[in-house]
Design a protein around this motif. Structure first.
Motif, PDB file in Angstrom:
ATOM      1  N   ASP A   1      32.561   0.518  22.284  1.00 46.29           N
ATOM      2  CA  ASP A   1      31.168   0.378  21.861  1.00 46.29           C
ATOM      3  C   ASP A   1      30.932  -1.115  21.676  1.00 46.29           C
ATOM      4  O   ASP A   1      30.959  -1.629  20.558  1.00 46.29           O
ATOM      5  CB  ASP A   1      30.923   1.155  20.571  1.00 46.29           C
ATOM      6  N   ILE A   2      30.755  -1.803  22.795  1.00 50.22           N
ATOM      7  CA  ILE A   2      30.634  -3.254  22.783  1.00 50.22           C
ATOM      8  C   ILE A   2      29.196  -3.617  23.151  1.00 50.22           C
ATOM      9  O   ILE A   2      28.765  -3.418  24.287  1.00 50.22           O
ATOM     10  CB  ILE A   2      31.641  -3.898  23.751  1.00 50.22           C
ATOM     11  N   ALA A   3      28.482  -4.128  22.173  1.00 49.50           N
ATOM     12  CA  ALA A   3      27.075  -4.479  22.354  1.00 49.50           C
ATOM     13  C   ALA A   3      26.942  -5.937  22.779  1.00 49.50           C
ATOM     14  O   ALA A   3      27.841  -6.756  22.554  1.00 49.50           O
ATOM     15  CB  ALA A   3      26.318  -4.259  21.047  1.00 49.50           C
ATOM     16  N   LEU A   4      25.805  -6.239  23.382  1.00 51.95           N
ATOM     17  CA  LEU A   4      25.486  -7.616  23.750  1.00 51.95           C
ATOM     18  C   LEU A   4      24.639  -8.238  22.652  1.00 51.95           C
ATOM     19  O   LEU A   4      23.696  -7.608  22.155  1.00 51.95           O
ATOM     20  CB  LEU A   4      24.734  -7.666  25.079  1.00 51.95           C
ATOM     21  N   ALA A   5      24.974  -9.479  22.284  1.00 50.34           N
ATOM     22  CA  ALA A   5      24.195 -10.192  21.272  1.00 50.34           C
ATOM     23  C   ALA A   5      22.824 -10.532  21.841  1.00 50.34           C
ATOM     24  O   ALA A   5      22.693 -10.822  23.031  1.00 50.34           O
ATOM     25  CB  ALA A   5      24.922 -11.467  20.858  1.00 50.34           C
ATOM     26  N   ASP A   6      21.838 -10.476  21.008  1.00 51.03           N
ATOM     27  CA  ASP A   6      20.493 -10.866  21.412  1.00 51.03           C
ATOM     28  C   ASP A   6      20.371 -12.366  21.178  1.00 51.03           C
ATOM     29  O   ASP A   6      20.226 -12.815  20.039  1.00 51.03           O
ATOM     30  CB  ASP A   6      19.455 -10.095  20.607  1.00 51.03           C
TER      31      ASP A   6
END
Length: 89
Positions: A73-78
Motif C-alpha cells: 500500500d504505497i501511496a504517491l506524495a502530493d
C-alpha cells in the motif's frame, strides 16, 4: 529446541531486515516505509515521492521477499503546493 516453524519465522525476520537495509541503501533511499509481518503475510506501506520510486520499491520487495505473500500500500506524495490557507480550529 527450535522447531520448523521457528526456523521459518527467523528466516522471514532476516529477510525483512534485509529488505529494510536494501530500501535504505539502494537507489530508493526509503527509510519511512512500514514493513510488518502479520502471521503468514507481509505488508509494506507508506508514501513515496513519485511513480518511479514506487516501482523501484515494489521491484526490491519482490526480489527480497520472493515466495512470501506480500501486500503493498504505497501511496504517491502530493507534491503540489497548497491552493489556499489551511483552516485551523
Amino acid at each position: 529446541m527450535t522447531g520448523a516453524h521457528d526456523t521459518g519465522s527467523e528466516d522471514t525476520e532476516y529477510r525483512l531486515a534485509h529488505l529494510r537495509d536494501r530500501l535504505a541503501d539502494d537507489e530508493v533511499g526509503e527509510l519511512g516505509l512500514r514493513i510488518e509481518l502479520h502471521g503468514t503475510h507481509v505488508t509494506v506501506s507508506g508514501t513515496v515521492p513519485n511513480e518511479r520510486r514506487r516501482a523501484a520499491v515494489e521491484r526490491i520487495v519482490g526480489e527480497v521477499l520472493d515466495g512470501l505473500k506480500v501486500y503493498t500500500d504505497i501511496a504517491l506524495a502530493d507534491g503540489r503546493p497548497p491552493t489556499g490557507a489551511e483552516d485551523l480550529p
